[in-house]
Design an enzyme around this catalytic site. Structure first.
Site, PDB file in Angstrom:
ATOM      1  N   HIS A  10       3.043 -42.711  -7.280  1.00 45.39           N
ATOM      2  CA  HIS A  10       1.682 -43.267  -7.294  1.00 45.39           C
ATOM      3  C   HIS A  10       0.794 -42.581  -8.329  1.00 45.39           C
ATOM      4  CE1 HIS A  10       2.882 -45.473  -3.847  1.00 45.39           C
ATOM      5  NE2 HIS A  10       2.985 -44.418  -3.065  1.00 45.39           N
ATOM      6  N   CYS A  42       4.656 -46.297   2.020  1.00 50.08           N
ATOM      7  CA  CYS A  42       3.946 -46.731   3.217  1.00 50.08           C
ATOM      8  C   CYS A  42       4.420 -48.102   3.687  1.00 50.08           C
ATOM      9  CB  CYS A  42       2.441 -46.749   2.975  1.00 50.08           C
ATOM     10  SG  CYS A  42       1.942 -47.635   1.491  1.00 50.08           S
ATOM     11  N   VAL A  79      13.046 -32.286 -14.706  1.00 51.92           N
ATOM     12  CA  VAL A  79      12.448 -31.117 -15.368  1.00 51.92           C
ATOM     13  C   VAL A  79      12.889 -29.873 -14.608  1.00 51.92           C
ATOM     14  CG1 VAL A  79      10.313 -29.930 -15.956  1.00 51.92           C
ATOM     15  CG2 VAL A  79      10.491 -32.397 -16.282  1.00 51.92           C
ATOM     16  N   THR A 110       2.690 -34.582 -11.466  1.00 54.50           N
ATOM     17  CA  THR A 110       2.577 -35.581 -10.395  1.00 54.50           C
ATOM     18  C   THR A 110       3.933 -35.666  -9.698  1.00 54.50           C
ATOM     19  OG1 THR A 110       2.900 -37.247 -12.138  1.00 54.50           O
ATOM     20  CG2 THR A 110       0.668 -36.929 -11.327  1.00 54.50           C
ATOM     21  N   THR A 111       4.381 -34.519  -9.233  1.00 53.53           N
ATOM     22  CA  THR A 111       5.725 -34.380  -8.667  1.00 53.53           C
ATOM     23  C   THR A 111       5.801 -34.761  -7.198  1.00 53.53           C
ATOM     24  OG1 THR A 111       5.157 -32.031  -8.484  1.00 53.53           O
ATOM     25  CG2 THR A 111       6.591 -32.676 -10.296  1.00 53.53           C
ATOM     26  N   SER A 272      -5.766 -24.347 -12.656  1.00 57.79           N
ATOM     27  CA  SER A 272      -6.311 -23.105 -13.203  1.00 57.79           C
ATOM     28  C   SER A 272      -5.811 -22.836 -14.621  1.00 57.79           C
ATOM     29  CB  SER A 272      -5.959 -21.927 -12.285  1.00 57.79           C
ATOM     30  OG  SER A 272      -4.563 -21.868 -12.056  1.00 57.79           O
ATOM     31  N   GLY A 328      -5.516 -46.529   8.047  1.00 57.47           N
ATOM     32  CA  GLY A 328      -5.458 -47.622   9.011  1.00 57.47           C
ATOM     33  C   GLY A 328      -4.045 -47.805   9.516  1.00 57.47           C
TER      34      GLY A 328
END
Length: 452
Positions: A10, A42, A79, A110-111, A272, A328
């Site tokens: 996502h 989902c 990776v 975004t693992t 950071s 929901g």
């Protein structure tokens, strides 16, 4: 600008699309160790239950689309390591073997997350499955064809949705959870009591407040039962749904993280390390009910955070608004929405709260039909700031959870909600909307407390 994106579900998909839309000149490399992108996990229970017939609908993008936008997409590439000093990643080609390095100006992590696998005796027996990605969903469907007795371990959203899917298809279902209530993170007892009674009336065995001690195999090494301190439950198939942990080992010790390994980001999705951005289930979120950080892996968070990475990759443009963890659920005819903290979780977050519960019809009794709505508002003691809400009905009132979510994000009080302007039309609601009525009950509760 050379951007390396590690992981593409996502958050990764949203980041790539936004980067290339706003910076078409960017050189974007995507490394994904699976053979697909953008799978809506989902929707697994809907797929398992046969509601979704064509699983292609659970993917909202594909490698070809990303490539057409200008990305260099490397599927089934893992990776292995990240050198933050040299700004380079070492990548393994899973299919063909061999490794190679790619440098970057900006790195996007975004693992995602991975199911928690508890160290339980017999955990490696056959027919014990996880529920996260597309391949696992297919394996669940395949094994469920011949399984009659199915044990679900974990009573969160995914576990409960699988319980419904298998119960609807005639399976004998047992739900085991170490906590004393289902959906503990989302709903308080007034709601879960109703849902638990309904599950039991439908033949589902609830083994709550029971931690799994062992998975017992037969002579072939296939699980045959699940042992807890209170009994042993027969199983042809076991599905583990006990939560998720962030996949962040690649950056361990290199950027700031929460104790569980979730990456801490600022309001522009920077870690950071200023050259590294992160989004989605690998990250901590800014949790608006408390004003602090929390680990709340949800697809909605991931998509928003990924988009913000793209917005801010070349400079500060759009701030992160944080999250209320709004969600929901549809379960056996009940429409359920929740947002923010509940009374149970508020203590964990260090919030001093009070709450009110109201049951009312969603529209006037003079209409041909109406339905009861059960609502709960959670607010901070002293400020009356709204920090949580829950709503449930056989009528679909779930969008009201979004309204309560906005109240939390904008730091509205019970008085604000009590008198906010909502429309009245007898087809849809009462002269006072049910959310007005809920907030007015909170005001009345405070008035009575003040008189004591």
């Amino acid at each position: 600008m050379k951007v390396v994106v590690v992981g593409c579900t996502h958050a990764g998909t949203a980041a790539v699309k936004t980067i290339l839309t706003e910076h078409p000149e960017a050189e974007v490399f995507v490394f994904e160790r699976n053979d697909n992108v953008s799978f809506l996990s989902c929707g697994i229970a809907l797929y398992v239950g046969g509601v979704v017939k064509d699983p292609a609908g659970l993917f909202y993008s594909n490698p070809e689309e990303l490539a057409s936008m200008g990305a260099t997409v490397k599927m089934e590439h893992n990776v292995q390591s990240i050198d933050t000093e040299k700004k380079s990643v070492l990548v393994e080609d899973i299919q063909n073997g061999g490794t190679f390095s790619v440098d970057y100006d900006k790195l996007v992590m975004t693992t995602g997350s991975w199911p928690i696998i508890p160290p339980i005796e017999g955990i490696k027996n056959k027919n014990i499955l996880l529920c996260k990605n597309y391949n696992q969903a297919n394996e669940i469907i395949k094994q469920a064809e011949t399984a009659e007795k199915i044990v679900i371990v974990g009573g969160g959203y995914i576990g409960i949705e699988l319980v419904e899917a298998f119960a609807e298809s005639g399976k004998k279902v047992t739900l085991i959870d170490g906590l004393d209530r289902i959906l503990n993170k989302y709903l308080d007892k007034e709601f879960t009591d109703v849902l638990e009674q309904d599950l039991q009336e439908r033949g589902v065995t609830l083994a709550l407040n029971q931690a799994v001690e062992a998975f017992i195999p037969d002579e072939t090494g296939t699980v045959k039962s699940v042992k807890t301190p209170k009994g042993e439950y027969e199983a042809d198939l076991v599905i583990l749904c006990v939560g998720f942990k962030p996949n962040t080992e690649l950056l361990s010790g290199k950027v700031e993280m929460l104790p569980n390994g979730a990456i801490v980001v600022d309001e522009y999705m920077r870690t950071s390390d200023p050259a590294i951005f992160a989004a989605g289930d690998s990250c901590a979120v800014h949790y608006n009910p408390t004003g602090g950080s929390a680990y709340i892996p949800l697809a909605t968070n991931a998509v928003r955070m990924g988009s913000l990475v793209g917005k801010n990759i070349a400079g500060e443009k759009v701030k992160y608004r944080g999250t209320q963890s709004t969600s929901g659920l549809y379960l056996f005819g009940f429409n359920i929405g929740s947002t923010g903290v509940n009374v149970g979780s508020a203590q964990h977050f260090g919030l001093d709260v009070r709450s009110v519960v109201v049951e009312d019809n969603y529209r006037p009794e003079f209409m041909p039909t109406t339905e009861k709505v059960t609502m709960k508002l959670v607010y901070e003691v002293g400020t009356n700031r709204i920090v949580g809400g829950q709503i449930m009905s056989k009528y679909d009132v779930t969008q009201s959870a979004n309204t309560l979510s906005l109240c939390i994000q904008n730091k509205m009080t019970t008085e604000d909600l009590a008198y906010v302007d909502f429309f009245f039309q007898p087809h849809f609601d009462r002269p006072w909307n049910y959310l007005n009525i809920l907030a007015q009950a909170a005001l009345e509760q405070e008035r009575k407390l003040a008189e004591k």
